[in-house]
Design an enzyme around this catalytic site. Sequence first.
Site, PDB file in Angstrom:
ATOM      1  N   ASP A   1      40.752  -6.395 -31.947  1.00 25.24           N
ATOM      2  CA  ASP A   1      39.929  -6.133 -33.120  1.00 25.24           C
ATOM      3  C   ASP A   1      38.714  -5.276 -32.776  1.00 25.24           C
ATOM      4  O   ASP A   1      38.061  -5.486 -31.749  1.00 25.24           O
ATOM      5  CB  ASP A   1      39.469  -7.470 -33.707  1.00 25.24           C
ATOM      6  CG  ASP A   1      38.544  -7.325 -34.890  1.00 25.24           C
ATOM      7  OD1 ASP A   1      39.005  -6.841 -35.940  1.00 25.24           O
ATOM      8  OD2 ASP A   1      37.356  -7.680 -34.767  1.00 25.24           O
TER       9      ASP A   1
ATOM     10  N   GLU B   1      42.895  -1.651 -32.416  1.00 22.17           N
ATOM     11  CA  GLU B   1      42.358  -1.191 -33.694  1.00 22.17           C
ATOM     12  C   GLU B   1      41.208  -0.228 -33.434  1.00 22.17           C
ATOM     13  O   GLU B   1      40.145  -0.623 -32.967  1.00 22.17           O
ATOM     14  CB  GLU B   1      41.852  -2.370 -34.527  1.00 22.17           C
ATOM     15  CG  GLU B   1      41.325  -1.925 -35.885  1.00 22.17           C
ATOM     16  CD  GLU B   1      40.411  -2.939 -36.554  1.00 22.17           C
ATOM     17  OE1 GLU B   1      40.362  -2.961 -37.791  1.00 22.17           O
ATOM     18  OE2 GLU B   1      39.732  -3.705 -35.839  1.00 22.17           O
TER      19      GLU B   1
END
Length: 627
Positions: A242, A310
């Site tokens: 993330d 990401e």
Amino acid sequence: MRANLVPGLLLMLVLMMLRSVQSQPFPNYHADFVDIDQQKSELKWWQTGAFYQIYPRSFKDSNGDGVGDLNGITERLSYLKELGITATWLSPIFTSPMADFGYDIANFTEIASIFGTMADFERLLGVAKQMDIKIILDFVPNHSSDECDWFKRSAAGDPEYKDFYVWHPGKMVNGSRHPPSNWVSVFRGSAWQWHETRQEYYLHQFVKKQPDLNYRNPKVREAMKNVLRFWLSKGVAGFRIDAVPHVFEIAPDASGQFRDEPRNDWNNDPDDYGYLQHIYTVDQPETINLVYEWRAVLDEFHDERILLAETYSPIDIVMQYYGNATAEGAQLPFNFLLISEISNASNAENYAQTIQKWLQHMPKGRTANWVLGNHDVRRVGSRLGRDRVDMLNMLITTLPGASVTYQGEELGMSDVWISWKDTVDPAACNSNSSIYEQFTRDPERTPFQWNGDIDAGFSNASKTWLPISEDFKLVNVELEGKDSLSHLNIYKRLMQLRRNSKTLQLGETEVKAVSGAVLGVKRFRQHDFTCVTVLNLFDGTETVNLKQSFNDLTDAMEVVLVSGHSQRKVGDIVQVASLQLLPKESLILRSTSAYYTYYTNGEHRQLSIEGAYLLMAQVVLYLCYRR
């Protein structure tokens, strides 16, 4: 007399070989033929994988509390198997006060009670393994919760944890204390929060309950590597990382101060994230090497585990995540170009340029991936139109590499309008009732629609954590399963087509704007079928000549898949020199013959295998009679 029999026998042999042309591989008989796929070996499981993101709160509620959970996921794994999913990535399921719905983690190695227990997770892993579905977890490295034991100890000055987070006493201006810099949080307002106990500011690039970890501290890096090892030992197949670009911020200068970031002239809201140019808090050079360190942890385990990163960074930076000459990185840095660069108005040339941008920048030997949506962006059906759902799923499935689907996109689910009163997303709640819709992510996170019963089959609670879409009786798994041309069944056939096609798995790729409205993707491979995906992006009827855009297509090709509102049927034969496409129609075509690929005058060309053998027959007859 025997000599006279030779040509006939040779010709019979050629014709016998011709009869079996469709059922076997063919060697390279002609000196001019070059196998352009010979360097490709068997692919690893993730290289043409169908990845599926599950947002656990919204997938399936097994205990009636209105929130999805692990047992609900286990209960519905058979659905993923029916879809043809290779691996599923779960958004955070770890212990958390839920200030950002799981992305504020209080314990990185513990399951949040709202989702279940560690035993529930281990059962999920076991059932998934039986079904040959791999489980990927969300790894949230940038920050923890302020309720994490690490942060509590750091705030208290515990020597072991004192520098686990980014602390600073701030600046004194005219006798008044101010934050260390002008940095702004992604979720609005200052990225610095005063802590009374410690009498210092801590950095939080997201919600103030998400203090940033200090990766300049080797102890932090090792602690987070141990988090990876913990879950890898449990048997997970890898991690989606993330918010990677935020992990490092620039180090303090010689006087211990952080530099202010320059502002953007186009933004006049000092609380808005876009007010500043984030040159000191995003995409710092140390971040890439940290990803390489995490990959090295995965490589400690003998079977292939993967990282999906990401990052919405500039393309040159994203490509560095793959690795370099001395270190491996993330196998799949997420490709968000179809999200960030494609809009309702994008024409075929825009699509072609966006796709080529990734393929042309990608280092040799790496694997592409194609992402249409996730829990942070508007759903495809709302962003680009429900009448484009099939064509876009066709696109990402027939392009080379892996595809990533957010739960519900296979059904054509759309965003749900949610009032300010019912809004729960902190990105929106940190704003106000006048502007919250610019920031909210709640509309794309609403519960999955299983059937037309109460709560769309998601739950039997009196109230679900977010409201159910009003269209759940028309858009759901049960109903779409009965319609052969539904989004769901087209998606299933797409997955099956890619599983069964070596051309789609291994073949070369050409992407072209056939016209302003029509995009074409040609996939081709030595001694195999050629496939062409054609998408009519707009509302006009288009007639195109595919042979003008792509070399070596036969006059006729077979339809192997159609979008939901197409009038054509699978098995139809179409003339590619005058192919008519209805508004928003998309087709996948396949050659009626396998091909040899060869080079001539520096260009690759194709010849059908039947054509190759007929040519050989002519050569044989010529040589025999010449004798």
